[in-house]
Design an enzyme around this catalytic site. Structure first.
Site, PDB file in Angstrom:
ATOM      1  N   ASP A 119       0.863  -1.164   0.000  1.00 44.08           N
ATOM      2  CA  ASP A 119       0.000   0.000   0.000  1.00 44.08           C
ATOM      3  C   ASP A 119       0.914   1.233   0.000  1.00 44.08           C
ATOM      4  O   ASP A 119       2.112   1.120   0.288  1.00 44.08           O
ATOM      5  CB  ASP A 119      -0.885  -0.035   1.252  1.00 44.08           C
ATOM      6  N   ASP A 176       0.006   5.199   0.985  1.00 44.66           N
ATOM      7  CA  ASP A 176      -0.132   6.165   2.073  1.00 44.66           C
ATOM      8  C   ASP A 176      -0.156   5.477   3.429  1.00 44.66           C
ATOM      9  O   ASP A 176      -0.980   4.588   3.671  1.00 44.66           O
ATOM     10  CB  ASP A 176      -1.414   6.983   1.885  1.00 44.66           C
TER      11      ASP A 176
END
Length: 225
Positions: free
Chosen positions: A19, A21
């Site tokens: 992922d 952020d």
């Protein structure tokens, strides 16, 4: 568990899926500036609303609110445009840049709920290398917690999702990883409060070494820092 706070899974992985952020970079300051202004304009309780923005696509976050007279697609585009302009304070999660640069290019991907233009802008701001495989919000019909984004990344890397390790920080992304059928490693660098999770956790990438072994499979080791 090592003396400096690593809790690493002991598996061997065909690929590592990250992922963006909160997992390889910290964009909380910028995201919360923009979303706070948006929430204020729409009369929302900002403090209650902000925790709901992390890990999900902007269009999904806005759609869930079901605000009268609000077009989620138009509003999400406005949010994205503002976020592309505002990258102040975006930094890597400690050690992420060097860790990612150490990985074979064919063995990792970034899987983000951000649109591609925003993802590229934030990775540039944080000094994060751009992967050969980047799955963004535009690539799937349903965002996290739906697992499609992670399944697509594995497909593009030409590996089995069950042989991947997913790095996540937010509950919605962890749920997507679980639904995809892959093991999950939780990155806690940006967590203000401890998260209850059965998954292995790391606070940063400092002290983690990725070793390529037999068949090109990757194993994570404690570098002893």
């Amino acid at each position: 568990m090592s003396g400096h706070g690593l809790s690493l899974p002991d598996g061997r992985y065909a690929a590592l899926l990250f992922d963006m952020d909160g997992t390889i970079l910290n964009s909380i300051a910028a995201a919360e500036r923009i979303w706070s202004a948006w929430a204020t304009r729409h009369g929302l309780d900002v403090a209650a609303f902000l925790p709901t923005i992390h890990g999900a696509r902007a269009v999904d976050t806005i759609s869930r609110l079901a605000l009268p007279g609000v077009d989620p697609e138009i509003e999400a585009q406005g949010i994205t445009d503002a976020e592309i302009e505002d990258v102040e304070g975006i930094v890597e999660v400690p050690g992420a840049e060097n860790f990612l640069k150490s990985l074979p290019v064919a063995n990792w991907a970034v899987v983000t709920s951000a649109p591609k233009a925003l993802a590229l802008q934030r990775m540039k701001a944080a000094g994060i290398p751009v992967p050969a495989v980047l799955v963004t919000s535009e690539d799937v019909a349903a965002g996290k917690p739906n697992p499609d984004c992670y399944l697509l990344a594995a497909k593009r890397l030409e590996v089995d999702i069950a042989d991947c390790l997913i790095f996540e920080d937010a509950a919605v992304g962890i749920a997507a990883g679980e639904a995809a059928g892959a093991p999950v490693l939780v990155v806690t660098s940006t967590h203000l409060h401890p998260m209850e999770t059965a998954h292995a956790t790391i606070r940063s990438y400092e002290g983690i070494v990725a070793k390529a072994g037999e068949g090109g499979f990757i194993q994570l080791e404690d570098g002893g820092i």
